[in-house]
Design a protein around this motif. Sequence first.
Motif, PDB file in Angstrom:
ATOM      1  N   HIS A   8       8.257   5.165   6.285  1.00 14.56           N
ATOM      2  CA  HIS A   8       8.984   3.682   5.923  1.00 14.56           C
ATOM      3  C   HIS A   8       8.861   2.984   7.059  1.00 14.56           C
ATOM      4  CE1 HIS A   8      11.615   7.137   3.846  1.00 14.56           C
ATOM      5  NE2 HIS A   8      10.710   6.315   3.015  1.00 14.56           N
ATOM      6  N   ARG A   9       8.952   1.703   6.671  1.00 19.03           N
ATOM      7  CA  ARG A   9       8.848   0.292   7.478  1.00 19.03           C
ATOM      8  C   ARG A   9       7.519   0.070   8.221  1.00 19.03           C
ATOM      9  NH1 ARG A   9      13.091   3.252   8.986  1.00 19.03           N
ATOM     10  NH2 ARG A   9      12.391   3.533  11.083  1.00 19.03           N
ATOM     11  N   GLY A  10       6.574   1.118   8.387  1.00 19.64           N
ATOM     12  CA  GLY A  10       5.094   0.922   9.132  1.00 19.64           C
ATOM     13  C   GLY A  10       4.424   0.167   7.989  1.00 19.64           C
ATOM     14  N   ARG A  11       3.722  -0.646   8.613  1.00 27.09           N
ATOM     15  CA  ARG A  11       2.881  -1.602   7.795  1.00 27.09           C
ATOM     16  C   ARG A  11       1.375  -1.224   7.863  1.00 27.09           C
ATOM     17  NH1 ARG A  11       6.422  -1.705   5.283  1.00 27.09           N
ATOM     18  NH2 ARG A  11       8.074  -3.248   4.705  1.00 27.09           N
ATOM     19  N   HIS A  12       1.176  -0.304   8.547  1.00 27.02           N
ATOM     20  CA  HIS A  12      -0.258   0.125   8.712  1.00 27.02           C
ATOM     21  C   HIS A  12      -0.561   0.993   7.673  1.00 27.02           C
ATOM     22  CE1 HIS A  12       0.798   3.973  10.790  1.00 27.02           C
ATOM     23  NE2 HIS A  12       1.638   3.168  11.557  1.00 27.02           N
ATOM     24  N   SER A  13      -2.034   1.212   7.366  1.00 23.53           N
ATOM     25  CA  SER A  13      -2.375   1.964   6.296  1.00 23.53           C
ATOM     26  C   SER A  13      -1.802   3.619   6.159  1.00 23.53           C
ATOM     27  CB  SER A  13      -3.834   2.213   6.129  1.00 23.53           C
ATOM     28  OG  SER A  13      -4.402   0.874   6.037  1.00 23.53           O
ATOM     29  N   LEU A  14      -2.096   4.348   7.560  1.00 22.92           N
ATOM     30  CA  LEU A  14      -1.569   5.669   7.433  1.00 22.92           C
ATOM     31  C   LEU A  14      -0.183   5.805   7.104  1.00 22.92           C
ATOM     32  CD1 LEU A  14      -3.271   7.414  10.729  1.00 22.92           C
ATOM     33  CD2 LEU A  14      -3.742   7.647   8.409  1.00 22.92           C
ATOM     34  N   SER A  15       0.749   4.879   7.683  1.00 22.34           N
ATOM     35  CA  SER A  15       2.220   5.103   7.482  1.00 22.34           C
ATOM     36  C   SER A  15       2.714   4.855   6.054  1.00 22.34           C
ATOM     37  CB  SER A  15       3.031   3.859   8.231  1.00 22.34           C
ATOM     38  OG  SER A  15       4.381   4.163   8.033  1.00 22.34           O
ATOM     39  N   GLU A  16       1.813   3.824   5.217  1.00 26.00           N
ATOM     40  CA  GLU A  16       2.119   3.550   4.144  1.00 26.00           C
ATOM     41  C   GLU A  16       1.493   4.766   3.140  1.00 26.00           C
ATOM     42  OE1 GLU A  16       0.132  -0.260   3.023  1.00 26.00           O
ATOM     43  OE2 GLU A  16       1.761  -1.323   3.907  1.00 26.00           O
ATOM     44  N   GLN A  17       0.586   5.417   3.500  1.00 30.54           N
ATOM     45  CA  GLN A  17       0.106   6.589   2.739  1.00 30.54           C
ATOM     46  C   GLN A  17       1.017   7.575   2.771  1.00 30.54           C
ATOM     47  OE1 GLN A  17      -3.717   7.746   4.276  1.00 30.54           O
ATOM     48  NE2 GLN A  17      -4.694   5.529   3.729  1.00 30.54           N
ATOM     49  N   ALA A  18       1.524   7.994   4.196  1.00 31.74           N
ATOM     50  CA  ALA A  18       2.491   9.024   4.488  1.00 31.74           C
ATOM     51  C   ALA A  18       3.885   8.511   3.690  1.00 31.74           C
ATOM     52  CB  ALA A  18       2.754   9.280   5.781  1.00 31.74           C
TER      53      ALA A  18
END
Length: 404
Positions: free
Chosen positions: A54-64
């Motif tokens: 949630h809230r992260g805009r980098h690829s790993l955060s979006e995948q998670a």
Amino acid sequence: MFAVEKIRADFPLLTQKINDQPLVYLDSAATSQKPQSVIAATELFYTQQNANVHRGRHSLSEQATTAYEKARDKVAQYFNVQSREIVWTKGATEALNLIACGLTEQLDKNSSIVITPLEHHANIVPWQQLALKTGAKLHILPLEADATFNMSACIEFLKQIKPTVLALTHASNALGNITNLSPLLSTVKGFNTITVVDGAQGAMHLQPDLNILDCDFYVFSAHKMLGPTGVGGLYGKYERLNALLPYQTGGEMIETVSLFNSTFRDAPAKFEAGTPNIAGVIGFSAALDYLSELDKNAAYDYEQGLFNYAVNKLNEIDGITIYSNLEHNIGTICFNYKDEHPFDIATLLDGFGVAVRSGHHCTQPLMVHLGINGSVRASFCFYNTHQDIDIFINALHECIALLD
């Protein structure tokens, strides 16, 4: 035919030896074993996807985040409810505490809470604490001497009490007894009773359709459903869920924060403060995939066959007392041998590689009701075999010979 050997190959822990004996694992009511796919999914997250959700805009955060929310969708599909009605918790215990704490402002001295003597302590103590906080009166649903419910007596009891809250188990963790929920839930529907079902034991074996069951809340634990420990959840009808007070506060669950006031998001985010057990949730997602590929009815019938086979074998041993309901059971046998201490039986069985549970099983009121200090519990899952039971029974004979 149920392909149990193929299934057992998916569970690496079952191949090991304990005390130089092949492991016979009969403690799935405490925690189920994990298939390789669950272990691999958790490892994959930490080695290739690890990031906060949630809230992260980098690829790993979006995948998670995608994987994390997809798991919520799978739980909702499993129980036939909406994704927004599923709240992640550490397990069924935290989910029950969340409900009880969240109801604090909805109860007062005129309220009543009904529980049963069958309950795990996690479905007793939170309601005791809620009664102390609010002045609500705690009532106990009547239980027969053999730990079964006389349904007509229970219905009459509920009609007299008209409870504010009714909390009861779907299946007893100590005995395996399945509760006939429908008539009880139907009885209190006209009283606007808040109904809470502890599904820690029932969720995997019974896989209830919660739209049909029609309770207000249902709790479950991932580790009893082939998933990792430290993960579980709460289903709640959306209006009931949103009416609860937040259980914990902090990041993620807030909408706005100033130095003097805060507002909270709607469910489920309202109850998910802080960084969650992301790897555990993703592992549970793999467990749900595994369960979805099983033939649900075939697995249940197979477990019932194991249970009946074990019951028949135990009944052939003089001095064995079985306390479980043998007609409506998820596959758990609670028993004692004469007046031998259950710890002694379990310890001796471990010497033969047989893992069972012993003690009061976090159900002290139930043990008092049965007039015993504790018991031995053997609980089965679809990865067990008839050979497991034969080894267990032979080992039990050896233990008895040592004790007599």
